[in-house]
Structure formats: C-alpha cells, structure tokens
Design a protein around this motif. Structure first.
Motif, PDB file in Angstrom:
ATOM      1  N   GLU A  62      -7.248  49.320 -38.523  1.00 11.57           N
ATOM      2  CA  GLU A  62      -6.833  48.788 -39.833  1.00 11.57           C
ATOM      3  C   GLU A  62      -7.488  47.434 -40.110  1.00 11.57           C
ATOM      4  N   TRP A  75       3.270  48.245 -40.140  1.00 12.24           N
ATOM      5  CA  TRP A  75       3.147  49.701 -40.225  1.00 12.24           C
ATOM      6  C   TRP A  75       4.316  50.409 -39.565  1.00 12.24           C
ATOM      7  N   GLN A 127       5.499  44.968 -36.951  1.00 10.31           N
ATOM      8  CA  GLN A 127       4.545  44.086 -37.623  1.00 10.31           C
ATOM      9  C   GLN A 127       4.061  43.012 -36.667  1.00 10.31           C
ATOM     10  N   HIS A 130      -4.409  51.325 -33.624  1.00  9.79           N
ATOM     11  CA  HIS A 130      -4.133  51.311 -35.067  1.00  9.79           C
ATOM     12  C   HIS A 130      -4.442  49.932 -35.659  1.00  9.79           C
ATOM     13  N   SER A 189       5.243  52.796 -36.702  1.00  7.97           N
ATOM     14  CA  SER A 189       4.762  53.298 -35.415  1.00  7.97           C
ATOM     15  C   SER A 189       5.673  54.444 -34.972  1.00  7.97           C
ATOM     16  N   ASP A 194      -0.616  51.865 -30.884  1.00 10.04           N
ATOM     17  CA  ASP A 194      -0.484  50.891 -31.972  1.00 10.04           C
ATOM     18  C   ASP A 194      -1.571  49.822 -31.911  1.00 10.04           C
TER      19      ASP A 194
END
Ligand code: DHB
Length: 370
Positions: free
Chosen positions: A298, A321, A329, A294, A323, A291
């Motif tokens: 992002e 998002w 968040q 990620h 996960s 994450d």
C-alpha cells in the motif's frame, strides 16, 4: 531502455533454530500475500528475498541487513523474529534511511530505536495490560505470581501485568524470570506451587508454550487450584493442535486468534491452510507478516513505485486497514501498531481441535508503554 529494477523486500527471519516456527509462519504468510495480490505493484516488479538469521545471534541479523542494503539494494527491511535482533538492526535502518517493518518482535521500546521502524506485530504492554485488568476485575483472581522469559518482551509483560493487576486490586506475590534460551520451568513452577497464588501469569516467546504446558501439568498446579493465565504466546495457534486437555479453559489475551470470527479471517485461514497443505494453522506471527506485506504494498501504491525510503515511510504512517486480526492502523506519531486486543478462552470447537475463542475486546488499543 532498460527494464526497471525490481523493488526488493529483504525478509530476515529465523527459519532454523529454536524459533523456526516464527520464520515459517511469517514466510508462509508473506508468500500467500504475494500469491493473492501479485508480484507487481504500480507497474514495478516485487522481489522477496528471504534470509534465515537463526533467531539467536543479533550480530548475524545485523550483518544480513547490512548486506541486503548494500549489495541487494533492498527498499525495505522486514521480519525480525525476536527483540534483540530488531534492536541490533535498528542502526542499519537509520544510516541507510530504509524502512524496517517489524513483523514479530514485541518489546515496547523497539519503535524508538530508529525513526525508520514501523511495527505490524504487537507490543507486550499492549497485549498484557488488558489481561491484568481482566484478571482482577472479571476473573475473580485476587493473587498472582508472574513467570516470564528473562528479556525485553518478558520484562515488559511483567511490568504491565504487575501495574494493571495491582491497580485493579490484585496482589502479586512474586515475579519470577526464567532464562530465555532452553528454559527449564520446573524449579520456578515448584516455587509457584509453594506460594499457591490464585493464578500464574505467563509470558514465553512463541515456540516455548508446549514445554511450559507440559511442566505445568507434571507439577499438577491446576490440581492445587492455581489457574494459568497469560499472553496468547503460551497458547500459540502454531502449537495448540498438538496440545491435549491440559490446554482447555485457559484465559489469555492477544491481538489474533485463528478462531477470530470475521469474513476476512475465515478467508485468510482457509487460504493459509490450503497453501501450506494443511500442515499448519496461521498464528499471530503469520498476521504480522501478512499485514507487513500489505503495509509495504500500500505504501508503494501511495508513494509511487520509485519512492525512496523517506517517502515510503511517510506513506506508511497513519495507514489503516482491516486485517484478518480485525481493524488495525499505524500510529503516525509512534509508527507503532494500534489494534483491538481480545480476551480469549481455550475451547474445543466442532472440528475436535482446541482454539482460543475470543469473548471480550478492548478496541483500538495503543501501546500503553511501561
Ligand atoms: C518476541 C518473540 C516472540 O516469539 C513472541 O511471541 C513475542 C515477543 C520478542 O522477542 O519480542
């Protein structure tokens, strides 16, 4: 014209030493994320620089971070397997205006040590508060002793358990603290045996659960009617495959289980197992790494491939998002992780292995602090 420099991510994790499993889980997950999402974001090449800090010397982590910022010119610092390592590095993030993504460490106050810190792991009060309440309200547990590793996350877990368990009507008979390095739990477990509480609440960092379980079994505390409960760190998915029946029927709370029932997690577990040749099961540390990657990808998409540290940080705040752990968040105010916390029971599943099976959930739970 010259090709743009790659965007560098400096991943500092323990790959050797007593906490090497944390580093191995995070590295595997970070590489999996890049395998699945490519090594280019918005036209800019991504380079992952992995550094082993050994996990126990805060000054070593800080020095590595300094080198990554000054010499390698990394755009993001990431990793941080243990709280003291994150504390030591925070000033580097602040001075260099570099976002610092904490993927593992869990002491509540970490995010306050630099305005550039963002967290994708968990906090110990966040994971523990629901356990304290569950034990008193649903678990039929009237008395407990706490036993924690004697440093930041352990202190947080102790305070959160005592507060929540007591407020829900439980009685804490004693609070024991065991040295964080090379712990010998035996004398503490003897004390617990003498006190004979309904339950023993445990926090140990990832990697130490097997020793605890072995010594708990040797002292036959379960035979004395003392239930083991704790945060999920003690029944870490990384260690569970090597544990026996002594690890069955234990209630823990956490934000991730390999057995989490969702399409996102099924795909994640399958891909992780495949990439690691079935040598390991993804644990909660792995999703912190996955994450975290990620979040960085992002943020680069949102702020643009040439964004500076402040722009990336702004893009990370409020990011939301799904996960493998469930929905999550980044709180735009605190930069800390907001996520679902699950209550789980360890059970043997169809493949013959023991897993933490989630049976209750506290949705979108923020760090309650201490
Ligand atoms: C921390 C380390 C761990 O291995 C863990 O499971 C939880 C917290 C920490 O040092 O913050």
């Amino acid at each position: 014209s010259q090709a743009a420099e790659p965007f560098k991510i400096g991943l500092i994790i323990p790959m050797t030493g007593p906490f090497a499993s944390t580093g191995k889980q995070i590295e595997a997950a970070a590489r999996l994320y890049m395998q699945q999402n490519g090594d280019e974001v918005a036209g800019r090449k991504i380079e992952l620089i992995v550094k082993d800090d050994g996990g126990v010397q805060p000054e070593a982590t800080k020095r590595i971070a300094q080198e990554l910022v000054v010499q390698d010119k990394v755009g993001v610092l990431a990793g941080f397997g243990l709280t003291p390592l994150a504390f030591a590095t925070a000033p580097i993030a602040t001075q260099s205006k570099t976002p610092m993504v904490v993927m593992a460490a869990g002491t509540s106050s970490i995010v306050q040590k630099s305005p550039y810190i963002v967290r994708t792991s968990m906090t110990l009060p966040q994971v523990t508060a629901p356990m304290g309440q569950w034990a008193a309200k649903e678990g039929g547990i009237k008395s407990a002793v706490t036993l924690i590793a004697d440093y930041g996350p352990g202190h947080d877990a102790e305070k959160a358990f005592v507060k929540n368990f007591s407020e829900a009507g439980g009685k804490v008979l004693d609070s024991l603290r065991v040295p964080m390095q090379n712990p010998d739990f035996s004398p503490f477990l003897q004390r617990v045996r003498d006190l004979k509480p309904d339950a023993l609440f445990i926090f140990v960092p990832s990697g130490q659960g097997s020793t605890l379980m072995k010594q708990f079994t040797e002292r036959n505390l379960a035979g004395q009617g003392i239930k083991l409960i704790g945060t999920g760190d003690v029944l870490d998915d990384d260690l569970l495959p090597a544990m026996g029946d002594e690890a069955l029927g234990i209630i823990t709370s956490q934000h991730y289980s390999t057995a989490h029932d969702s399409p996102e997690n099924k795909a994640y577990v399958e891909a992780f197992r495949k990439m690691t040749n079935n040598s390991m099961r993804p644990n909660f540390m792995s999703v912190g790494g996955y994450d975290g990657m990620h979040l960085i990808y992002e943020a680069l998409k949102k702020a643009g491939p040439n964004a500076n540290g402040d722009q990336l940080l702004a893009a990370m705040k409020g990011m939301k998002w799904v996960s493998p752990r469930g929905p999550m968040q980044i709180d735009p105010e605190t930069r800390d992780v907001v996520q679902d916390i699950y209550i789980r029971r360890s059970e043997r599943l169809a493949d013959g292995q023991i897993y933490n099976v989630e049976f209750d959930v506290i949705k979108e739970f923020k760090d309650p602090g201490i």
